[in-house]
Each structure stands twice: as C-alpha cells, then as structure tokens.
Scaffold this motif. Structure first.
Motif, PDB file in Angstrom:
ATOM      1  N   GLN A 169      33.036  -9.757  73.554  1.00  0.00           N
ATOM      2  CA  GLN A 169      32.173 -10.926  73.329  1.00  0.00           C
ATOM      3  C   GLN A 169      33.005 -12.054  72.741  1.00  0.00           C
ATOM      4  OE1 GLN A 169      29.149 -10.425  70.345  1.00  0.00           O
ATOM      5  NE2 GLN A 169      27.776 -11.870  71.354  1.00  0.00           N
ATOM      6  N   CYS A 170      32.774 -13.254  73.234  1.00  0.00           N
ATOM      7  CA  CYS A 170      33.528 -14.390  72.714  1.00  0.00           C
ATOM      8  C   CYS A 170      33.097 -14.659  71.273  1.00  0.00           C
ATOM      9  CB  CYS A 170      33.276 -15.621  73.575  1.00  0.00           C
ATOM     10  SG  CYS A 170      33.928 -17.124  72.847  1.00  0.00           S
ATOM     11  N   PRO A 171      34.044 -14.701  70.341  1.00  0.00           N
ATOM     12  CA  PRO A 171      33.661 -14.915  68.941  1.00  0.00           C
ATOM     13  C   PRO A 171      33.127 -16.329  68.698  1.00  0.00           C
ATOM     14  CG  PRO A 171      36.053 -14.790  69.165  1.00  0.00           C
ATOM     15  CD  PRO A 171      35.488 -14.489  70.512  1.00  0.00           C
ATOM     16  N   ASP A 172      33.418 -17.260  69.617  1.00  0.00           N
ATOM     17  CA  ASP A 172      32.969 -18.644  69.400  1.00  0.00           C
ATOM     18  C   ASP A 172      31.568 -18.902  69.922  1.00  0.00           C
ATOM     19  OD1 ASP A 172      35.218 -19.625  68.073  1.00  0.00           O
ATOM     20  OD2 ASP A 172      36.330 -19.675  69.949  1.00  0.00           O
ATOM     21  N   CYS A 173      31.333 -18.524  71.194  1.00  0.00           N
ATOM     22  CA  CYS A 173      30.029 -18.885  71.761  1.00  0.00           C
ATOM     23  C   CYS A 173      29.136 -17.667  71.967  1.00  0.00           C
ATOM     24  CB  CYS A 173      30.198 -19.648  73.071  1.00  0.00           C
ATOM     25  SG  CYS A 173      30.876 -18.651  74.399  1.00  0.00           S
ATOM     26  N   GLY A 174      29.694 -16.454  71.786  1.00  0.00           N
ATOM     27  CA  GLY A 174      28.852 -15.268  71.888  1.00  0.00           C
ATOM     28  C   GLY A 174      28.621 -14.782  73.307  1.00  0.00           C
ATOM     29  N   ALA A 175      29.271 -15.422  74.307  1.00  0.00           N
ATOM     30  CA  ALA A 175      29.069 -14.974  75.685  1.00  0.00           C
ATOM     31  C   ALA A 175      29.820 -13.655  75.900  1.00  0.00           C
ATOM     32  CB  ALA A 175      29.579 -16.027  76.654  1.00  0.00           C
ATOM     33  N   TRP A 176      29.260 -12.814  76.774  1.00  0.00           N
ATOM     34  CA  TRP A 176      29.875 -11.510  77.030  1.00  0.00           C
ATOM     35  C   TRP A 176      30.816 -11.571  78.213  1.00  0.00           C
ATOM     36  CZ3 TRP A 176      29.657  -7.452  73.837  1.00  0.00           C
ATOM     37  CH2 TRP A 176      28.658  -7.483  72.845  1.00  0.00           C
ATOM     38  N   ASN A 177      31.913 -10.803  78.107  1.00  0.00           N
ATOM     39  CA  ASN A 177      32.850 -10.635  79.223  1.00  0.00           C
ATOM     40  C   ASN A 177      33.421 -11.940  79.747  1.00  0.00           C
ATOM     41  OD1 ASN A 177      33.398  -8.039  79.731  1.00  0.00           O
ATOM     42  ND2 ASN A 177      31.516  -7.676  80.887  1.00  0.00           N
ATOM     43  N   THR A 178      33.684 -12.864  78.878  1.00  0.00           N
ATOM     44  CA  THR A 178      34.197 -14.147  79.352  1.00  0.00           C
ATOM     45  C   THR A 178      35.627 -14.390  78.909  1.00  0.00           C
ATOM     46  OG1 THR A 178      33.263 -15.205  77.426  1.00  0.00           O
ATOM     47  CG2 THR A 178      31.939 -15.274  79.415  1.00  0.00           C
ATOM     48  N   LEU A 179      36.198 -13.500  78.101  1.00  0.00           N
ATOM     49  CA  LEU A 179      37.574 -13.725  77.653  1.00  0.00           C
ATOM     50  C   LEU A 179      38.549 -13.288  78.736  1.00  0.00           C
ATOM     51  CD1 LEU A 179      37.747 -12.728  73.889  1.00  0.00           C
ATOM     52  CD2 LEU A 179      37.348 -14.937  74.933  1.00  0.00           C
ATOM     53  N   VAL A 180      39.453 -14.178  79.102  1.00  0.00           N
ATOM     54  CA  VAL A 180      40.475 -13.800  80.071  1.00  0.00           C
ATOM     55  C   VAL A 180      41.845 -14.131  79.502  1.00  0.00           C
ATOM     56  CG1 VAL A 180      39.053 -14.081  82.128  1.00  0.00           C
ATOM     57  CG2 VAL A 180      40.296 -16.032  81.214  1.00  0.00           C
ATOM     58  N   GLU A 181      42.847 -13.413  79.990  1.00  0.00           N
ATOM     59  CA  GLU A 181      44.179 -13.593  79.438  1.00  0.00           C
ATOM     60  C   GLU A 181      44.711 -14.972  79.793  1.00  0.00           C
ATOM     61  OE1 GLU A 181      46.695 -10.106  79.710  1.00  0.00           O
ATOM     62  OE2 GLU A 181      48.354 -11.421  80.209  1.00  0.00           O
ATOM     63  N   PHE A 182      45.288 -15.613  78.839  1.00  0.00           N
ATOM     64  CA  PHE A 182      45.855 -16.941  79.039  1.00  0.00           C
ATOM     65  C   PHE A 182      47.300 -16.826  78.592  1.00  0.00           C
ATOM     66  CE2 PHE A 182      46.902 -21.241  77.755  1.00  0.00           C
ATOM     67  CZ  PHE A 182      46.305 -22.011  78.723  1.00  0.00           C
ATOM     68  N   ALA A 183      48.173 -16.539  79.556  1.00  0.00           N
ATOM     69  CA  ALA A 183      49.543 -16.236  79.159  1.00  0.00           C
ATOM     70  C   ALA A 183      50.468 -17.393  79.473  1.00  0.00           C
ATOM     71  CB  ALA A 183      50.023 -14.997  79.882  1.00  0.00           C
ATOM     72  N   GLY A 184      51.540 -17.454  78.763  1.00  0.00           N
ATOM     73  CA  GLY A 184      52.627 -18.348  79.156  1.00  0.00           C
ATOM     74  C   GLY A 184      52.598 -19.711  78.519  1.00  0.00           C
ATOM     75  N   ALA A 185      51.465 -20.378  78.550  1.00  0.00           N
ATOM     76  CA  ALA A 185      51.466 -21.754  78.053  1.00  0.00           C
ATOM     77  C   ALA A 185      51.636 -21.757  76.553  1.00  0.00           C
ATOM     78  CB  ALA A 185      50.163 -22.439  78.399  1.00  0.00           C
ATOM     79  N   PRO A 186      52.609 -22.478  76.065  1.00  0.00           N
ATOM     80  CA  PRO A 186      52.724 -22.583  74.622  1.00  0.00           C
ATOM     81  C   PRO A 186      51.464 -23.234  74.070  1.00  0.00           C
ATOM     82  CG  PRO A 186      54.443 -23.872  75.747  1.00  0.00           C
ATOM     83  CD  PRO A 186      53.572 -23.297  76.790  1.00  0.00           C
ATOM     84  N   ALA A 187      51.042 -22.764  72.942  1.00  0.00           N
ATOM     85  CA  ALA A 187      49.769 -23.223  72.402  1.00  0.00           C
ATOM     86  C   ALA A 187      49.768 -24.717  72.167  1.00  0.00           C
ATOM     87  CB  ALA A 187      49.486 -22.496  71.097  1.00  0.00           C
ATOM     88  N   SER A 188      50.962 -25.285  72.023  1.00  0.00           N
ATOM     89  CA  SER A 188      50.988 -26.696  71.685  1.00  0.00           C
ATOM     90  C   SER A 188      50.888 -27.588  72.914  1.00  0.00           C
ATOM     91  CB  SER A 188      52.278 -27.020  70.935  1.00  0.00           C
ATOM     92  OG  SER A 188      53.365 -26.684  71.759  1.00  0.00           O
ATOM     93  N   ALA A 189      50.954 -27.004  74.134  1.00  0.00           N
ATOM     94  CA  ALA A 189      50.989 -27.850  75.329  1.00  0.00           C
ATOM     95  C   ALA A 189      49.788 -28.779  75.399  1.00  0.00           C
ATOM     96  CB  ALA A 189      51.037 -26.975  76.577  1.00  0.00           C
ATOM     97  N   GLY A 190      48.605 -28.207  75.201  1.00  0.00           N
ATOM     98  CA  GLY A 190      47.408 -29.025  75.283  1.00  0.00           C
ATOM     99  C   GLY A 190      47.407 -30.082  74.198  1.00  0.00           C
ATOM    100  N   ALA A 191      47.810 -29.663  73.012  1.00  0.00           N
ATOM    101  CA  ALA A 191      47.779 -30.580  71.878  1.00  0.00           C
ATOM    102  C   ALA A 191      48.747 -31.735  72.107  1.00  0.00           C
ATOM    103  CB  ALA A 191      48.160 -29.831  70.613  1.00  0.00           C
ATOM    104  N   ARG A 192      49.925 -31.392  72.693  1.00  0.00           N
ATOM    105  CA  ARG A 192      50.891 -32.455  72.954  1.00  0.00           C
ATOM    106  C   ARG A 192      50.307 -33.467  73.926  1.00  0.00           C
ATOM    107  NH1 ARG A 192      55.150 -30.263  75.673  1.00  0.00           N
ATOM    108  NH2 ARG A 192      55.046 -28.229  74.707  1.00  0.00           N
ATOM    109  N   GLY A 193      49.673 -32.899  74.946  1.00  0.00           N
ATOM    110  CA  GLY A 193      49.094 -33.786  75.951  1.00  0.00           C
ATOM    111  C   GLY A 193      48.080 -34.712  75.320  1.00  0.00           C
ATOM    112  N   ARG A 194      47.243 -34.160  74.484  1.00  0.00           N
ATOM    113  CA  ARG A 194      46.190 -34.997  73.901  1.00  0.00           C
ATOM    114  C   ARG A 194      46.784 -36.078  73.029  1.00  0.00           C
ATOM    115  NH1 ARG A 194      43.246 -30.343  74.330  1.00  0.00           N
ATOM    116  NH2 ARG A 194      44.019 -29.423  72.442  1.00  0.00           N
ATOM    117  N   ALA A 195      47.805 -35.700  72.249  1.00  0.00           N
ATOM    118  CA  ALA A 195      48.414 -36.701  71.389  1.00  0.00           C
ATOM    119  C   ALA A 195      49.016 -37.801  72.252  1.00  0.00           C
ATOM    120  CB  ALA A 195      49.493 -36.067  70.529  1.00  0.00           C
TER     121      ALA A 195
END
Ligand code: TYD
Ligand code: MG
Length: 484
Positions: free
Chosen positions: A51-77
């Motif tokens: 279960q997703c700890p944020d929204c409570g939906a079931w079976n919605t977590l999927v592996e997100f590999a490879g992208a450094p966590a900062s990629a999105g943040a860099r883009g936004r900045a």
C-alpha cells in the motif's frame, strides 16, 4: 520506432551486464538508488510495500531505478529561474510578462486552452485510443502553419501513415515537419536544432530516456521523459503538446505526477459509436477548467461544432418514459442534454445501479434520498442511468433530472412534453439552486422547451420567460408532484 526501441533496450542491457566489468566506472559513480514510486500520487518510498504510504492506494508502487533522486529537483530549479542562486523578491517588483498567446485557429480548441496556446506551455491531451488525439494535433499544426512552425514527433506511427493522414485531412504537406523518434535525449537535440515553436509528442508513453534502464511506458520512463520535455519547453519557450494514453479507469496511464508537471490537462471524451467528440479542460494554468470544446469526426477529420447546445438531444419527437432533458452548464456555455433512466424489476439480491456519464456514488445517494424524502422505494429494482451522446456531466445540476427520469421510468409514464429540468438535491430532500439559472432557462426556451421544473431560488428575478411555464420547487416531493 521498433528499431530505436530495440536499440534502447540493447543499450540498457549492455549497461546492466557491462557494469561489473567496469570497476573504475562503478567505483566513481554512486550506486543508483532504487526507489519505489506510486503510480497514483507519485509519492516515493525506499522499500516496496503493498500500500502506498502517501495516498493509501493498493498495489501501485513500482520500482523506479536509475534516476538520481536529484534529477527532478534539478529540473524544477532550472525552470524556476536559477540554479542555486535564487533570491527572495517582492512580488510587486517582478516585471509582469505578457503571456504570449497564439490562436490556433480551431475555435473550439482555443476555447478549451483559454484563448489560445501560450508560449512555452506544456499541454497533456488524454483520451481513449482512436478518439482523435493524433488527428486533432495534426490539424492544429496544419492550422498554425507558418505562424508557429511546428514539429510532429511520432513514436506510434510511421512517417508514411502520418503523411497519408495529413493529405486526407487536406493539410499543406510542405509546411508540416515530422520526426519518428522515441528517445527523449535525441528529441530534445532535434528540438534544440530545429527550434520549432510548437512540438507535438505522440505519445509520451512511447518515449524513453537512455539514462534509465526501465522499459518505455513504465512510470519512471514516462516521468523522466516528460520532465526533460517540460524543462526544454520552459527554457526555450517552445510549446509542447503531449499525447497521453488513458487507463481503463479513464486516467492518464503513468504517474499522476505527469498531471502536476504540465500546464494544462485536456481530456478527449466521446462514445465510439457517436461522431461527436468533446474536449474538456481538466486543469489549465492559463484559463478556466471544465471548459468544453465540441467536435464532430467526419471523413476529413475533426470539424468544430461552435453551437453545440442542442446536439446531445436524442432527436426523438415523441416523449418516452424515463427520459428528460436537462440544462447543464459546462465551462461557459449552457448545454441541453438528455438523461435517460431505466428502472426494472431485479432478480438479484443486490440490484444493479449503473450510471454512464454520471457519478455512480451520486446515483446511489440520490436513490436513497428518493426513498427517504420522495417515498419511492426502488431497492428491489435495477436502476440504469445514461447521459445520451457519451458526454460526462459532472455538475450537481443533474440530480433533479436524474430523479425525475427514474420516477418516470418506474411509473412507465412519460413526462409532459417539452419539459426541462435542473437542480441539486440535498440529503434532506431540499432542492438547491445551481449557478446561472436564468441563462439555462433562456437557452432551453430558445430551443422550444415550454415547461421547466427548477429550484425555487433559480426562478428568474424579473418576471417570467416568454412562452415558458416555470415551476419552482423547494422540496423533492413538490418536484415529484410537478412531474406527475
Ligand atoms: P486518431 O487521431 O488516430 O486517434 P488517437 O490518436 O486518439 O488514437 O483517430 C483515429 C480515428 O478517427 C479512426 O478511428 C478513424 C477516425 N478518423 C475519421 O473518421 N476521419 C478522419 O478524417 C480521420 C483522420 C480519422
Ligand atoms: Mg494516435
């Protein structure tokens, strides 16, 4: 497309299998962090959970590999206006840029976009397969022509198919530029080189980034590719249309975050059997939401329907039981739509409640109100409610018409001819007003309706409306009496 897809997979395969043979490389690069991202809300978690700890939906977590966590943040900045050196500014000292808008020239699309396409905006268009997304966007490029040089990037069709369609649509082929490519890095290179003012990406689910090992269409790929394109749009002022597939439930396939990243989300709706198509703004940073654009699909593509108010009427002349016309107001226009109900003796212990074009839970609630405050019990009946023409009605003004249609079907007696209705029904059986009552009544009168059952508070302030008998009701029982 298949070619480049295969290439992409090979490359990622190489990366995975080749990594252990490159000790130097792996020593320098930090181990890619594996995160699990929710496809519903985009929330991430370090370990897999049911279960997703944020929204409570079931079976919605999927592996997100490879992208450094900062990629999105860099883009936004990046597109927020500075990397790391942002300063706090008083809002009144910020120069107010004028939004550069270009009218597409397809009136109904311009209406949904809020008056034209804004420079540097990213618009996501979702809809069922075959509804006309590619057709609409090709027509958009054709209509803009040299006013806004565009590039159509397709990951789904061959150039030949696109050219065929363009010539069938009667678009000027020399003006159209097209590219088959699915790698986002190369797409961005092309955009930087060609500098189109508008790019169409058909579709975002086929696009992948070389930096991620996941397959195209997976959450991480869709998210990363879209982030790259959004960043490019904001930096270069290129407007981008992204085509998004929809899931069976009707949402855009892929992470919900996609909807947060873009400036506008438009949905294409319509029944496959009907030639009418409705484009609805679901989110728009540059205009009103819930605005509708109406099109008809013909043999030469999508044609605008500039005056759609009567097109969702079934056109039958005689009044039938279980049918009523309601006046809904979608965006800034009143629209006459026919609501039908079928109430039938059920053989199930749990009778069916099916609604098409209306919210299912609302139907259950309305039937409970009908029983409690209208004295009509349908607990042993199957109830089907349908909005004619495949349009979805989201406002509560449909409540009263739905109940009147249910009543009419239950009694197997048609309502009086040329009757319209609208109004919200509260849980205690009261009939509540809806916005723009008088405008709705005038629209109905102009289409020849002669009788209206509406909330009392929606009665026209100044006298009456010509040739129309308007019955104002405050309680559900009054409405049921008026309809009998
Ligand atoms: P398309 O734009 O390919 O849909 P999407 O990109 O949303 O999957 O639309 C294809 C459908 O539209 C297809 O069923 C055929 C129909 N169509 C017409 O009826 N007339 C036309 O002129 C065109 C181009 C398509
Ligand atoms: Mg398509």
């Amino acid at each position: 497309m298949a070619e480049s897809l295969r290439l992409g997979r090979q490359r990622t395969g190489l990366l995975q299998s080749g990594a252990p043979n490159l000790p130097q490389w792996s020593a320098r690069v930090a181990k890619p962090k594996i995160a699990y991202v929710c496809t519903e809300c985009g929330g991430s978690s370090s370990k897999w959970q049911g279960q997703c700890p944020d929204c409570g939906a079931w079976n919605t977590l999927v592996e997100f590999a490879g992208a450094p966590a900062s990629a999105g943040a860099r883009g936004r900045a990046g597109y927020a206006g500075g990397s790391g050196s942002a300063v706090v500014t008083r809002l009144d000292q910020v120069p107010q840029g004028v939004e550069a808008r270009t009218e597409v020239g397809i009136g109904e699309l311009d209406r949904v976009l809020g008056g034209g396409l804004v420079e540097g905006s990213v618009v996501l268009i979702g809809g069922d397969p075959g509804i006309g997304k590619s057709t609409l966007l090709l027509q958009t490029l054709g209509s803009l022509g040299s006013r806004l040089p565009g590039l159509y990037v397709t990951g789904e069709e061959s150039l030949g198919q696109v050219a065929n369609r363009a010539s069938r649509l009667g678009l000027s082929l020399p003006g159209l530029h097209c590219l088959t490519e699915t790698c986002v890095e190369r797409i961005v290179q092309h955009l930087a080189k060609e500098k189109p003012k508008l790019a169409v990406i058909d579709s975002i689910q086929t696009i992948y980034s070389e930096q991620l090992p996941a397959a195209p269409g997976s959450v991480s790929q869709v998210r990363e590719s879209a982030a790259r394109l959004v960043r490019h749009a904001k930096e270069q002022g290129t407007s981008i249309f992204l085509v998004g597939h929809v899931t069976k439930e009707g949402g855009i396939a892929g992470p919900r975050v996609l909807e947060h990243m873009v400036d506008a989300v438009l949905y294409f709706e319509g029944e496959s059997g009907s030639r009418f198509r409705v484009l609805r703004a679901f989110k728009n940073r540059f205009g009103a939401v819930n605005e509708l654009g109406v099109f008809a699909m013909g043999d030469r593509g999508l044609r605008e329907v500039p005056n759609p108010s009567a097109m969702f009427l079934s056109g039958t002349l005689s009044q039938t039981p279980g049918s009523i016309v309601m006046v809904t107001r979608e965006g800034t226009r009143p629209l006459l739509v026919e609501v039908q109900a079928l109430v039938d003796q059920s053989s199930l212990s749990n009778p069916r409640r099916v609604s098409l074009g209306l919210e299912q839970n609302r139907l259950a609630m309305l039937l409970a109100v009908l029983h409690r405050h209208g004295g009509l019990a349908v607990f042993d009946q199957d109830v089907f409610v349908n909005v004619v023409g495949g349009i979805r009605v989201q406002e509560t003004a449909a409540d009263l018409p739905v109940l009147l249609a249910v009543l009419s079907s239950y009694r197997d007696r048609p309502l009086a001819e040329k009757t319209v209705s609208f109004g919200e029904v509260g849980l205690s059986g009261e009939i509540r007003p809806v916005p723009n009552g008088e405008e709705r009544l005038r629209e109905a009168a102009s289409h020849g309706f002669r009788r209206a059952i509406v909330p009392k508070a929606n009665l026209p302030r100044k006298g009456s409306i010509k040739d129309m008998e308007i019955i104002g009701v405050e309680r559900l029982v009054q409405a049921l009496e008026a309809a009998d």
